[in-house]
Write a protein that holds these residues in place. Structure first.
Motif, PDB file in Angstrom:
ATOM      1  N   ASP A 173       0.819  -1.206   0.000  1.00  0.00           N
ATOM      2  CA  ASP A 173       0.000   0.000   0.000  1.00  0.00           C
ATOM      3  C   ASP A 173       0.856   1.262   0.000  1.00  0.00           C
ATOM      4  O   ASP A 173       0.350   2.367   0.143  1.00  0.00           O
ATOM      5  CB  ASP A 173      -0.974   0.016   1.184  1.00  0.00           C
ATOM      6  N   VAL A 221      -5.240  -2.209  -2.307  1.00  0.00           N
ATOM      7  CA  VAL A 221      -5.983  -1.236  -1.514  1.00  0.00           C
ATOM      8  C   VAL A 221      -6.817  -0.311  -2.402  1.00  0.00           C
ATOM      9  O   VAL A 221      -7.856   0.189  -1.985  1.00  0.00           O
ATOM     10  CB  VAL A 221      -5.017  -0.426  -0.609  1.00  0.00           C
ATOM     11  N   ASP A 266      -8.815  -6.149   1.039  1.00  0.00           N
ATOM     12  CA  ASP A 266      -7.841  -6.301   2.108  1.00  0.00           C
ATOM     13  C   ASP A 266      -6.959  -7.510   1.831  1.00  0.00           C
ATOM     14  O   ASP A 266      -7.450  -8.575   1.450  1.00  0.00           O
ATOM     15  CB  ASP A 266      -8.590  -6.496   3.438  1.00  0.00           C
ATOM     16  N   ALA A 326       0.088  -4.693   5.628  1.00  0.00           N
ATOM     17  CA  ALA A 326       0.145  -3.281   5.253  1.00  0.00           C
ATOM     18  C   ALA A 326       1.586  -2.791   5.260  1.00  0.00           C
ATOM     19  O   ALA A 326       2.494  -3.479   5.731  1.00  0.00           O
ATOM     20  CB  ALA A 326      -0.696  -2.442   6.219  1.00  0.00           C
TER      21      ALA A 326
END
Length: 302
Positions: A193, A208, A213, A217
């Motif tokens: 992301d 994203v 999801d 991250a």
């Protein structure tokens, strides 16, 4: 002054470290050779660096595998907290791809929908078992309740050949593989992301961006490195190294060279090191659990 590099020399990854080290050396008015010490997934390099005095003259090119993953598996007696950070260097965001002529799906949401509707009918590779790409893939599958069969490959080039031939349905790749084979693949989603990660895949969208999801991250779903020194290094030496590295990463020529090689400067600063290490450790522990989940789901289909 030296940079201990934990992987094989003569690779694009080595070249990236040399580019940054050369720029730092020029900033400091000295030489900063890159000394490769491959072995044991990077742990050999860490052992060599930790055996050096904590004088600030030895910098460690700390990749995620020896810095975060090795401590998680109990293979070493150090953790992130045993090192003083300079700056995060680069990230090589992973991406999910399929064949360019694939008809069963056209983008990431339709890929997710297809795999969900056909549990266990697709096959994929994400390099070797328990590798970072495999951890990222398994976590993405788990959080979206998808079941696909992993096929480990020591060489992703072999996996790409099997993708072309239809033996595999999708795979996880890095920017270098994309750059050399972009005409043969459709990028479904970039797993990172981080801003700018899509530019390494011809402007492809991130997961994203689709609102999907993947359970990881920041830098967690990407190979990355953070340059560090051994705790106890004099503050003056640490500040000199930090300034030199900040200057190097801000240098337009350095940025252009890194972009050409498919590496994304992350921009993370020393004060973010502890929080990011903690978050990545937590994310990758979840991904390790996803490997077990994946095996359980596949066993149910037999």
């Amino acid at each position: 002054m030296q940079l201990i590099f934990p992987l094989t020399p003569g690779t694009p990854t080595y070249a990236v470290s040399q580019i940054i080290a050369d720029a730092m050396g020029a900033s400091m008015g000295t030489q900063m050779p890159v000394v490769a010490k491959p072995g044991a997934g990077g742990v050999t390099a860490f052992a060599a660096a930790l055996a050096e005095p904590a004088d600030g003259y030895t910098v460690i090119d700390a990749y995620v595998a020896p810095l975060v993953i090795a401590p998680m598996f109990g293979k070493v007696d150090y953790t992130c907290s045993d090192f003083t950070p300079l700056f995060a260097a680069t990230s090589t965001p992973l991406a999910i791809i399929s064949r360019v002529d694939e008809k069963r799906w056209t983008d990431f949401p339709s890929f997710v929908a297809y795999v969900k509707a056909h549990p266990g009918e697709t096959k994929y590779t994400a390099a070797g078992e328990l590798s970072l790409p495999h951890l990222a893939a398994a976590r993405m599958l788990q959080v979206n309740d998808l079941v696909s069969r992993p096929i480990p490959y020591n060489d992703l080039a072999d996996g790409l050949n099997d993708l072309r031939s239809g033996i595999l349905d999708w795979m996880i790749i890095n920017p270098g593989m994309f750059a050399g084979n972009k005409d043969d693949m459709r990028v479904l989603a970039v797993m990172s992301d981080l801003e700018g990660s899509g530019s390494l895949y011809g402007g492809a969208k991130r997961a994203v961006d689709f609102g999907v999801d993947i359970g990881l991250a920041g830098m967690a779903p990407s190979p990355w490195d953070w340059w560090v020194v051994k705790n106890g290094a004099p503050d003056e030496a640490v500040q000199t190294l930090r300034k030199a590295m900040a200057d190097a990463l801000a240098n337009p020529d350095v940025k252009a060279k890194l972009d050409h090689l498919g590496y994304l400067p992350t921009g993370f600063t020393p004060d973010q090191y502890g929080d990011i290490c903690s978050k990545i450790t937590s994310d990758l522990k979840s991904a390790m659990g996803a490997i077990d989940w994946e095996k359980e789901q596949i066993a149910k289909l037999k």
